[in-house]
Scaffold this motif. Structure first.
Motif, mmCIF file in Angstrom:
data_model
loop_
_atom_site.group_PDB
_atom_site.id
_atom_site.type_symbol
_atom_site.label_atom_id
_atom_site.label_comp_id
_atom_site.label_asym_id
_atom_site.label_seq_id
_atom_site.Cartn_x
_atom_site.Cartn_y
_atom_site.Cartn_z
ATOM 1 N N LYS A 171 0.826 -1.209 0.000
ATOM 2 C CA LYS A 171 0.000 0.000 0.000
ATOM 3 C C LYS A 171 0.861 1.260 0.000
ATOM 4 C CE LYS A 171 -3.991 -2.201 2.035
ATOM 5 N NZ LYS A 171 -4.452 -2.742 0.830
ATOM 6 N N ASP A 172 2.175 1.093 0.137
ATOM 7 C CA ASP A 172 3.098 2.227 0.136
ATOM 8 C C ASP A 172 3.638 2.552 -1.247
ATOM 9 O OD1 ASP A 172 2.860 2.454 2.921
ATOM 10 O OD2 ASP A 172 4.480 1.017 3.235
ATOM 11 N N VAL A 173 3.442 1.634 -2.206
ATOM 12 C CA VAL A 173 3.943 1.838 -3.563
ATOM 13 C C VAL A 173 2.781 1.623 -4.526
ATOM 14 C CG1 VAL A 173 5.557 1.049 -5.328
ATOM 15 C CG2 VAL A 173 6.232 0.995 -2.935
ATOM 16 N N LEU A 174 2.450 2.643 -5.303
ATOM 17 C CA LEU A 174 1.376 2.556 -6.283
ATOM 18 C C LEU A 174 1.949 2.714 -7.681
ATOM 19 C CD1 LEU A 174 -1.298 4.863 -4.621
ATOM 20 C CD2 LEU A 174 -1.016 2.398 -4.363
ATOM 21 N N SER A 175 1.349 2.019 -8.621
ATOM 22 C CA SER A 175 1.769 2.149 -10.012
ATOM 23 C C SER A 175 0.545 2.384 -10.891
ATOM 24 C CB SER A 175 2.508 0.895 -10.475
ATOM 25 O OG SER A 175 2.822 1.023 -11.846
ATOM 26 N N PRO A 176 0.427 3.546 -11.500
ATOM 27 C CA PRO A 176 -0.725 3.790 -12.369
ATOM 28 C C PRO A 176 -0.613 3.061 -13.705
ATOM 29 C CG PRO A 176 0.704 5.707 -12.361
ATOM 30 C CD PRO A 176 1.262 4.735 -11.355
ATOM 31 N N PHE A 177 0.595 2.621 -14.100
ATOM 32 C CA PHE A 177 0.797 2.012 -15.409
ATOM 33 C C PHE A 177 1.251 0.558 -15.347
ATOM 34 C CE2 PHE A 177 1.694 6.615 -16.158
ATOM 35 C CZ PHE A 177 0.501 6.883 -16.813
ATOM 36 N N GLY A 178 1.116 -0.096 -14.216
ATOM 37 C CA GLY A 178 1.391 -1.515 -14.129
ATOM 38 C C GLY A 178 2.822 -1.883 -13.778
ATOM 39 N N TYR A 179 3.100 -3.180 -13.879
ATOM 40 C CA TYR A 179 4.418 -3.735 -13.575
ATOM 41 C C TYR A 179 4.819 -4.710 -14.673
ATOM 42 C CZ TYR A 179 3.941 -1.914 -8.859
ATOM 43 O OH TYR A 179 3.789 -1.094 -7.778
ATOM 44 N N LYS A 180 6.084 -4.711 -14.987
ATOM 45 C CA LYS A 180 6.606 -5.576 -16.034
ATOM 46 C C LYS A 180 7.713 -6.449 -15.454
ATOM 47 C CE LYS A 180 8.610 -5.225 -20.630
ATOM 48 N NZ LYS A 180 8.929 -4.315 -21.715
ATOM 49 N N ALA A 181 7.662 -7.753 -15.761
ATOM 50 C CA ALA A 181 8.742 -8.660 -15.379
ATOM 51 C C ALA A 181 9.804 -8.567 -16.468
ATOM 52 C CB ALA A 181 8.210 -10.081 -15.258
ATOM 53 N N MET A 182 11.029 -8.260 -16.052
ATOM 54 C CA MET A 182 12.110 -8.043 -17.021
ATOM 55 C C MET A 182 13.357 -8.798 -16.593
ATOM 56 S SD MET A 182 13.824 -4.422 -18.151
ATOM 57 C CE MET A 182 12.510 -3.976 -19.260
ATOM 58 N N GLU A 183 14.008 -9.415 -17.558
ATOM 59 C CA GLU A 183 15.243 -10.141 -17.295
ATOM 60 C C GLU A 183 16.442 -9.261 -17.620
ATOM 61 O OE1 GLU A 183 17.129 -14.541 -18.174
ATOM 62 O OE2 GLU A 183 15.855 -13.615 -19.700
ATOM 63 N N ILE A 184 17.329 -9.132 -16.658
ATOM 64 C CA ILE A 184 18.566 -8.361 -16.833
ATOM 65 C C ILE A 184 19.711 -9.243 -16.344
ATOM 66 C CG2 ILE A 184 19.840 -6.265 -16.213
ATOM 67 C CD1 ILE A 184 17.080 -4.982 -15.578
ATOM 68 N N ASP A 185 20.656 -9.543 -17.224
ATOM 69 C CA ASP A 185 21.808 -10.378 -16.880
ATOM 70 C C ASP A 185 21.396 -11.683 -16.191
ATOM 71 O OD1 ASP A 185 23.570 -8.506 -17.956
ATOM 72 O OD2 ASP A 185 23.793 -7.462 -16.039
ATOM 73 N N ASP A 186 20.429 -12.381 -16.784
ATOM 74 C CA ASP A 186 19.956 -13.683 -16.301
ATOM 75 C C ASP A 186 19.228 -13.636 -14.958
ATOM 76 O OD1 ASP A 186 20.970 -15.000 -18.570
ATOM 77 O OD2 ASP A 186 22.949 -15.193 -17.636
ATOM 78 N N THR A 187 18.829 -12.454 -14.511
ATOM 79 C CA THR A 187 18.061 -12.314 -13.271
ATOM 80 C C THR A 187 16.785 -11.546 -13.593
ATOM 81 O OG1 THR A 187 20.095 -12.252 -11.967
ATOM 82 C CG2 THR A 187 18.105 -11.453 -10.896
ATOM 83 N N TRP A 188 15.669 -11.998 -13.020
ATOM 84 C CA TRP A 188 14.382 -11.359 -13.265
ATOM 85 C C TRP A 188 14.081 -10.323 -12.186
ATOM 86 C CZ3 TRP A 188 11.249 -11.838 -17.458
ATOM 87 C CH2 TRP A 188 11.600 -12.816 -18.389
ATOM 88 N N PHE A 189 13.487 -9.199 -12.617
ATOM 89 C CA PHE A 189 13.135 -8.081 -11.737
ATOM 90 C C PHE A 189 11.744 -7.581 -12.089
ATOM 91 C CE2 PHE A 189 17.726 -7.936 -12.255
ATOM 92 C CZ PHE A 189 18.175 -7.774 -10.964
ATOM 93 N N TRP A 190 11.096 -6.945 -11.123
ATOM 94 C CA TRP A 190 9.894 -6.167 -11.395
ATOM 95 C C TRP A 190 10.329 -4.746 -11.711
ATOM 96 C CZ3 TRP A 190 5.724 -8.531 -12.560
ATOM 97 C CH2 TRP A 190 5.335 -9.695 -11.915
ATOM 98 N N VAL A 191 9.801 -4.182 -12.772
ATOM 99 C CA VAL A 191 10.054 -2.783 -13.111
ATOM 100 C C VAL A 191 8.694 -2.117 -13.331
ATOM 101 C CG1 VAL A 191 12.353 -3.184 -14.090
ATOM 102 C CG2 VAL A 191 10.359 -3.258 -15.580
ATOM 103 N N PRO A 192 8.597 -0.819 -13.028
ATOM 104 C CA PRO A 192 7.321 -0.148 -13.242
ATOM 105 C C PRO A 192 6.987 -0.084 -14.729
ATOM 106 C CG PRO A 192 8.917 1.322 -12.186
ATOM 107 C CD PRO A 192 9.608 0.048 -12.471
ATOM 108 N N GLY A 193 5.717 -0.246 -15.034
ATOM 109 C CA GLY A 193 5.265 -0.092 -16.406
ATOM 110 C C GLY A 193 5.295 1.379 -16.798
ATOM 111 N N THR A 194 5.400 1.621 -18.069
ATOM 112 C CA THR A 194 5.418 2.994 -18.581
ATOM 113 C C THR A 194 4.052 3.352 -19.156
ATOM 114 O OG1 THR A 194 6.088 2.372 -20.818
ATOM 115 C CG2 THR A 194 7.858 2.765 -19.189
ATOM 116 N N GLU A 195 3.819 4.632 -19.313
ATOM 117 C CA GLU A 195 2.579 5.073 -19.939
ATOM 118 C C GLU A 195 2.473 4.509 -21.354
ATOM 119 O OE1 GLU A 195 0.223 9.121 -21.328
ATOM 120 O OE2 GLU A 195 1.838 9.301 -19.849
#
Length: 106
Positions: free
Chosen positions: A25-49
């Motif tokens: 409830k402390d972090v809101l994202s109006p444009f969603g979340y994207k699972a992204m792989e960087i250097d063989d590790t997966w991360f959540w990144v904020p979605g863009t407009e």
């Protein structure tokens, strides 16, 4: 690919790479979340407009510039929607081509 819409967020596909869904409830994202792989590790990144507009445009069959942004429907995690929609429901959606989870009005 087709944008998937879920009545229940529990029906959403699991994220790739062993990522876990979270809710905050402390972090809101109006444009969603994207699972992204960087250097063989997966991360959540904020979605863009742009990602949001393109996904909604695909779902609605309209031009991305014609997608209405509604800040009353937002995310508190990759599969948790909050807020409301004037005409319809704030539901979880998924763009499998981009590993992109977002909320929108249906």
């Amino acid at each position: 690919m087709t944008i998937e819409v879920y009545r229940s967020a529990d029906d959403a596909p699991s994220p790739p790479g062993g990522l876990e869904f979270f809710t905050s409830k402390d972090v809101l994202s109006p444009f969603g979340y994207k699972a992204m792989e960087i250097d063989d590790t997966w991360f959540w990144v904020p979605g863009t407009e742009e990602e949001y507009r393109n996904s909604e445009a695909e779902r609605l069959g309209v031009d991305p510039k014609d997608v209405e942004i509604r800040f009353s429907c937002y995310q508190t995690g990759p599969k948790s929607c909050a807020g409301s929609c004037m005409s319809g429901f704030c539901r979880l959606m998924f763009n499998p081509a981009q590993n992109f989870y977002y909320c929108g009005c249906t």
